[in-house]
Design an enzyme around this catalytic site. Structure first.
Site, PDB file in Angstrom:
ATOM      1  CG  ASN A  47       5.672  43.194  11.150  1.00 48.80           C
ATOM      2  OD1 ASN A  47       6.754  43.286  11.734  1.00 48.80           O
ATOM      3  ND2 ASN A  47       5.010  44.242  10.689  1.00 48.80           N
ATOM      4  CD  GLU A  49       4.016  49.050  17.067  1.00 44.51           C
ATOM      5  OE1 GLU A  49       4.833  49.598  16.330  1.00 44.51           O
ATOM      6  OE2 GLU A  49       2.845  48.821  16.760  1.00 44.51           O
ATOM      7  CB  SER A  89       5.105  53.198  10.795  1.00 42.89           C
ATOM      8  OG  SER A  89       4.956  52.108   9.920  1.00 42.89           O
ATOM      9  CB  CYS A 133       8.566  48.386  13.190  1.00 40.76           C
ATOM     10  SG  CYS A 133       6.859  47.850  13.156  1.00 40.76           S
ATOM     11  CG  HIS A 138      10.457  46.314   9.266  1.00 37.43           C
ATOM     12  ND1 HIS A 138      10.234  45.691  10.468  1.00 37.43           N
ATOM     13  CD2 HIS A 138       9.262  46.825   8.872  1.00 37.43           C
ATOM     14  CE1 HIS A 138       8.953  45.821  10.796  1.00 37.43           C
ATOM     15  NE2 HIS A 138       8.344  46.501   9.846  1.00 37.43           N
TER      16      HIS A 138
END
Lengths: 364, 134
Positions: free
Chosen positions: A284, A97, A314, A129, A252
């Site tokens: 993350n 992203e 997400s 993600c 995750h």
């Protein structure tokens, strides 16, 4: 929470299992050198107060690093472990992203830099993600159909959090590259994959916006936990497995607690997730998060180890994978830099240096 | 804007691809199609390993236009293990750590934006302290 009829699993869920068995031929990680401790973020924005920091520190890319440069290094590591020539790759897909360009593919620069052929598929993927694991699923189909022998799938990010926002503590840089190929040459066979997606407003970034927004109360139960447990449970039930059948699991990792709790909800022990739980020390890494955790597991895995991998993106969705390590792992683990070696290469920076490196200082 | 030049040089910049002389086996970087050793035609492509060591170095505090946002940074003469000496930026290293003879390896990094943030991003080789000796 309320469940729509389309959220209930089909009576016989259709697992993804290609007619030609496939697996990971090679894998490679990358973590940049710099670390920003969470206490530095707290020092600047909360006067050092605030109970319970979500992680110890996060990885920060250098001034000359981005998703393209980091993907190149992870891809080279994957190729070294695979023992193939880059010209044998039939597809190069990069999930992120934080692609450096809004329009101009990351994948073609990576392809050129690693010495891949021009006669290939290339493209960039985006699903918050889970863009990297979606690329892996596509690579399974691509190789599993017999159309290609080797496909490179990468999940890599240089994530940005709004200054002072909860996400600034964790938004980090790093990721991993995987080469999917025929199972007979695999260091890890992919037994099956299963995905679960819904329209959930937990996190987004609009075009031209530098920082993401999050729908605070949607973050936990309706988004992360619901999707990860749905994909993982359906996969395990369809395969007739329980947590005890796996040596390792990796989920995750938006912070330390979420993957720990997801593991607990699915019946996994803290020991099963320990080697892949990297978020406390690298943060993350978004599209890279679950799959860089997997690289740290593969670095220490033994033949026969069974592994559950579940990503989360997400918006929202989760891809779950059931993997079995083969005896080819042992000769390939040492052929590239190990994930813990990247983590050990650590230079701590303060918030001011971080602000400069991440372009948070207005220069004009 | 130097878009044609960036495009033309991408192979050597991204991946350290030079040439090897078919007559005397000299390894050539940057590629120039004529062997600097025996002065005959040399157009065969050669992939350098990217390993080398620092021959000499200096730290840049007043950077030229386009590189100023990365200053200070260290530039080195790197003696490649295949022979040629090239000039390149060092990365992932503090200036005080740099020493003559230090083993380094090539990485592909962002060199600069061509123009401003609207221009193309230029990638190329830099060198960092060798991470491992695989």
């Amino acid at each position: 929470m309320e469940h729509n009829s389309n959220m209930t699993p089909p009576s016989s869920p259709s697992l993804l299992r290609p007619s030609r068995p496939v697996g990971f031929i090679g894998y490679g990680a990358y973590v940049p050198r710099y670390r920003l401790p969470a206490r530095e973020v707290a020092r600047v924005w909360t006067g050092g107060k605030g109970a319970g920091l979500p992680i110890k520190e996060k990885a920060v890319p250098g001034l000359d690093e981005d998703v393209i440069t980091m993907s190149i290094e992870a891809a080279k590591n994957a190729i070294a472990r695979a023992g193939i020539d880059a010209s044998e790759l039939r597809a190069i897909w990069v999930g992120s992203e934080s692609h450096p360009y809004a329009v101009k593919p990351t994948s073609t620069v990576v392809a050129e830099a690693i010495g891949a052929s021009a006669h290939i598929q290339a493209g960039d993927w985006e699903f918050a993600c889970k863009a990297g694991t979606e690329a892996i699923v596509a690579a399974m189909g691509f190789v599993g159909s017999g159309m290609a022998d080797y496909a490179l799938a990468i999940g890599m990010d240089t994530a940005q959090g709004k200054p002072g926002d909860a996400l600034e503590y964790t938004a980090a840089a790093g990721g991993a590259a995987y080469i999917v190929g025929p199972a007979e040459n695999a260091l890890t066979v992919i037994n099956a994959s299963y995905s679960y997606v819904t329209d959930t407003p937990d996190f987004w970034r609009r075009e031209y916006q530098k920082y993401p927004e999050h729908g605070v109360r949607f973050t936990g139960e309706p988004a992360y936990f619901h999707h990860i447990t749905s994909s993982s449970k359906t996969l395990m039930e369809a395969l007739g497995t329980t947590a005890k059948d796996y040596k390792w699991a990796v989920f995750h990792q938006p912070n330390t607690k979420f993957p720990q709790r997801a593991a607990q909800m699915l019946g996994f022990t803290p020991e099963q997730i320990a080697p892949g739980l990297l978020v406390p020390v690298i943060g993350n890494t978004y599209s890279g998060s679950s799959i860089i955790g997997l690289t740290a597991i593969l670095d220490i895995a033994q033949p026969g180890d069974r592994i559950l991998l579940a990503s989360f993106g997400s918006g929202a969705g989760s891809d779950a994978f059931d993997l079995t390590v083969t005896d080819k792992i042992l000769e390939r683990q040492g052929k590239a830099t190990k994930t813990q070696e990247y983590i050990a290469r650590r230079t701590e920076i303060d918030y001011a240096t971080y602000a400069r490196m991440r372009g948070k200082i207005t220069m004009k | 804007m130097e878009i044609p030049r960036h495009w033309r040089l991408k192979k050597q910049r991204y991946a350290l691809i030079g040439e090897v002389c078919p007559h005397c086996d000299a390894k050539i970087f940057p590629p120039r199609d004529v062997c600097p050793e025996c002065h005959r035609e040399a157009k065969d492509l050669f992939q350098f390993s990217g390993k080398g060591e620092i021959y000499s170095y200096t730290t840049i505090y007043e950077a030229p236009s386009g590189f100023d946002s990365n200053a200070p940074y260290t530039v080195a003469l790197v003696k490649l293990s295949e022979g040629p000496m090239i000039t390149a930026q060092l990365t992932d290293v503090d200036a005080a750590q740099v020493q003559i003879g230090m083993p380094v390896e090539m990485v592909t990094r962002k060199m600069r934006d061509d123009g401003d943030e609207r221009g193309m991003i230029v990638y190329g080789y830099k060198f960092r302290p060798t991470l491992n000796h695989i």
